[in-house]
Design a protein around this motif. Structure first.
Motif, PDB file in Angstrom:
ATOM      1  N   VAL A 162      79.064 100.135  -6.058  1.00  0.00           N
ATOM      2  CA  VAL A 162      79.833 101.265  -5.790  1.00  0.00           C
ATOM      3  C   VAL A 162      78.987 102.812  -5.867  1.00  0.00           C
ATOM      4  O   VAL A 162      79.015 103.800  -5.114  1.00  0.00           O
ATOM      5  CB  VAL A 162      80.976 101.827  -6.774  1.00  0.00           C
ATOM      6  CG1 VAL A 162      81.583 102.844  -6.809  1.00  0.00           C
ATOM      7  CG2 VAL A 162      81.189 100.430  -6.626  1.00  0.00           C
ATOM      8  N   TRP A 163      77.503 103.200  -6.725  1.00  0.00           N
ATOM      9  CA  TRP A 163      76.912 104.007  -7.131  1.00  0.00           C
ATOM     10  C   TRP A 163      76.016 104.032  -5.640  1.00  0.00           C
ATOM     11  O   TRP A 163      75.782 105.087  -4.824  1.00  0.00           O
ATOM     12  CB  TRP A 163      76.029 103.644  -7.981  1.00  0.00           C
ATOM     13  CG  TRP A 163      76.458 104.312  -9.295  1.00  0.00           C
ATOM     14  CD1 TRP A 163      76.963 103.405 -10.227  1.00  0.00           C
ATOM     15  CD2 TRP A 163      77.031 105.678 -10.273  1.00  0.00           C
ATOM     16  NE1 TRP A 163      77.783 104.184 -11.309  1.00  0.00           N
ATOM     17  CE2 TRP A 163      77.743 105.068 -11.484  1.00  0.00           C
ATOM     18  CE3 TRP A 163      76.389 107.155  -9.175  1.00  0.00           C
ATOM     19  CZ2 TRP A 163      77.926 106.306 -11.826  1.00  0.00           C
ATOM     20  CZ3 TRP A 163      77.042 108.197 -10.014  1.00  0.00           C
ATOM     21  CH2 TRP A 163      77.853 107.580 -11.211  1.00  0.00           C
ATOM     22  N   PHE A 164      75.431 103.247  -5.282  1.00  0.00           N
ATOM     23  CA  PHE A 164      74.847 103.313  -3.303  1.00  0.00           C
ATOM     24  C   PHE A 164      75.576 104.054  -2.302  1.00  0.00           C
ATOM     25  O   PHE A 164      75.491 104.823  -1.797  1.00  0.00           O
ATOM     26  CB  PHE A 164      74.185 101.995  -3.138  1.00  0.00           C
ATOM     27  CG  PHE A 164      73.074 101.595  -3.918  1.00  0.00           C
ATOM     28  CD1 PHE A 164      71.865 102.321  -3.951  1.00  0.00           C
ATOM     29  CD2 PHE A 164      73.427 100.551  -5.033  1.00  0.00           C
ATOM     30  CE1 PHE A 164      70.506 102.091  -4.109  1.00  0.00           C
ATOM     31  CE2 PHE A 164      72.230 100.212  -5.087  1.00  0.00           C
ATOM     32  CZ  PHE A 164      70.866 100.805  -4.975  1.00  0.00           C
ATOM     33  N   VAL A 165      76.464 103.225  -2.622  1.00  0.00           N
ATOM     34  CA  VAL A 165      77.992 103.930  -1.319  1.00  0.00           C
ATOM     35  C   VAL A 165      78.824 105.822  -1.729  1.00  0.00           C
ATOM     36  O   VAL A 165      78.760 106.493  -1.016  1.00  0.00           O
ATOM     37  CB  VAL A 165      78.768 103.146  -1.224  1.00  0.00           C
ATOM     38  CG1 VAL A 165      80.310 103.305  -0.228  1.00  0.00           C
ATOM     39  CG2 VAL A 165      78.844 101.032  -1.030  1.00  0.00           C
TER      40      VAL A 165
ATOM     41  N   LEU B  61      72.596 104.423   2.888  1.00  0.00           N
ATOM     42  CA  LEU B  61      73.269 104.168   1.523  1.00  0.00           C
ATOM     43  C   LEU B  61      73.853 103.277   1.701  1.00  0.00           C
ATOM     44  O   LEU B  61      74.334 101.765   0.722  1.00  0.00           O
ATOM     45  CB  LEU B  61      73.183 105.398   0.534  1.00  0.00           C
ATOM     46  CG  LEU B  61      71.908 105.640   0.072  1.00  0.00           C
ATOM     47  CD1 LEU B  61      71.420 107.691  -0.076  1.00  0.00           C
ATOM     48  CD2 LEU B  61      70.477 105.073  -0.394  1.00  0.00           C
ATOM     49  N   ILE B  62      75.510 103.678   1.986  1.00  0.00           N
ATOM     50  CA  ILE B  62      76.255 102.900   2.214  1.00  0.00           C
ATOM     51  C   ILE B  62      76.291 102.112   2.456  1.00  0.00           C
ATOM     52  O   ILE B  62      76.969 100.635   1.573  1.00  0.00           O
ATOM     53  CB  ILE B  62      77.194 103.204   3.388  1.00  0.00           C
ATOM     54  CG1 ILE B  62      77.521 104.644   2.767  1.00  0.00           C
ATOM     55  CG2 ILE B  62      78.237 102.662   3.151  1.00  0.00           C
ATOM     56  CD1 ILE B  62      78.712 106.121   4.012  1.00  0.00           C
TER      57      ILE B  62
ATOM     58  N   LEU C 102      85.553 106.003  -5.066  1.00  0.00           N
ATOM     59  CA  LEU C 102      83.904 105.560  -5.249  1.00  0.00           C
ATOM     60  C   LEU C 102      84.328 106.344  -7.721  1.00  0.00           C
ATOM     61  O   LEU C 102      83.739 105.296  -7.911  1.00  0.00           O
ATOM     62  CB  LEU C 102      83.089 105.621  -4.869  1.00  0.00           C
ATOM     63  CG  LEU C 102      82.974 105.337  -3.438  1.00  0.00           C
ATOM     64  CD1 LEU C 102      82.403 106.544  -2.292  1.00  0.00           C
ATOM     65  CD2 LEU C 102      83.294 104.358  -3.148  1.00  0.00           C
ATOM     66  N   TRP C 103      84.828 107.510  -7.746  1.00  0.00           N
ATOM     67  CA  TRP C 103      84.097 107.998  -8.672  1.00  0.00           C
ATOM     68  C   TRP C 103      85.088 106.837  -9.638  1.00  0.00           C
ATOM     69  O   TRP C 103      84.529 106.490 -10.826  1.00  0.00           O
ATOM     70  CB  TRP C 103      84.710 109.455  -8.660  1.00  0.00           C
ATOM     71  CG  TRP C 103      84.751 109.426 -10.114  1.00  0.00           C
ATOM     72  CD1 TRP C 103      85.331 109.665 -10.904  1.00  0.00           C
ATOM     73  CD2 TRP C 103      83.780 109.540 -11.125  1.00  0.00           C
ATOM     74  NE1 TRP C 103      85.061 109.949 -12.265  1.00  0.00           N
ATOM     75  CE2 TRP C 103      83.932 110.502 -12.503  1.00  0.00           C
ATOM     76  CE3 TRP C 103      81.866 109.893 -10.764  1.00  0.00           C
ATOM     77  CZ2 TRP C 103      83.049 110.069 -13.501  1.00  0.00           C
ATOM     78  CZ3 TRP C 103      80.825 110.100 -11.885  1.00  0.00           C
ATOM     79  CH2 TRP C 103      81.599 110.734 -13.152  1.00  0.00           C
TER      80      TRP C 103
END
Length: 185
Positions: free
Chosen positions: A79-82, A154-155, A70-71
């Motif tokens: 992607v920030w939420f996941v 969040l994911i 993810l980073w």
């Protein structure tokens, strides 16, 4: 399984509205095999019999690999939420010896019995950060009855954002003007 199904439905949701999740499918993801390998690895950790200590360490390691993926892909929508959800779950799992703490009430409402085997989520004595654990329930007798956490929510939100960002109407032509042309023709 509940979160996985919710993510798949989120990713397919633009199709119901006659839209194609084009940007999600056309992104040039960095290290895409890493996330698939991580998901397979995490599934194996949860289903194969192994000593609790080893399962706990491998479970935390699977979250570290997912967070690395993810980073690497942090610039894509959603992607920030996941990442926030995975990080939340991963930290709480690490702080609780490899298991996401679950509230006894949520487990009862979902009708879950983990037995004595290693579980991704379970009722723990003296859990750390229980409020970030599985405190919500998709209750029995509904299909896929299970517990879920703030991180799981969040994911799923991230999956929705990723699917709908840049989605296009199915059959629509690319609306960008060709090189050298103006929008008026």
């Amino acid at each position: 399984m509940l979160v996985l199904v919710a993510c798949v439905l989120a990713l397919l949701s633009p199709l119901v509205a006659g839209r194609w999740p084009a940007s999600l499918l056309l992104n040039r993801w960095k290290w895409p095999l890493l996330i698939w390998a991580t998901l397979i690895f995490q599934t194996l950790v949860l289903v194969l019999p192994m000593p609790h200590g080893l399962a706990a360490v491998l479970h935390v390691a699977s979250y570290a690999a997912a967070i690395w993926f993810l980073w690497l892909n942090r610039h894509f929508p959603g992607v920030w939420f996941v990442g926030a959800g995975a990080f939340s779950n991963g930290v709480v799992i690490a702080l609780n010896g490899g298991t996401l703490p679950a509230s006894a009430d949520a487990v009862a409402r979902a009708g879950i019995d983990h037995g004595t085997e290693f579980a991704n989520s379970a009722v723990l004595e003296n859990p750390t950060l229980l409020w970030l654990g599985d405190v919500f329930a998709w209750p029995a007798p509904l299909p896929l009855a299970n517990t879920f956490s703030v991180g799981d929510v969040l994911i799923v939100v991230g999956a929705v954002v990723a699917a709908w960002s840049g989605s296009r109407r199915i059959g629509a032509r690319d609306e960008a003007p060709a090189e050298g042309q103006t929008e008026s023709g």
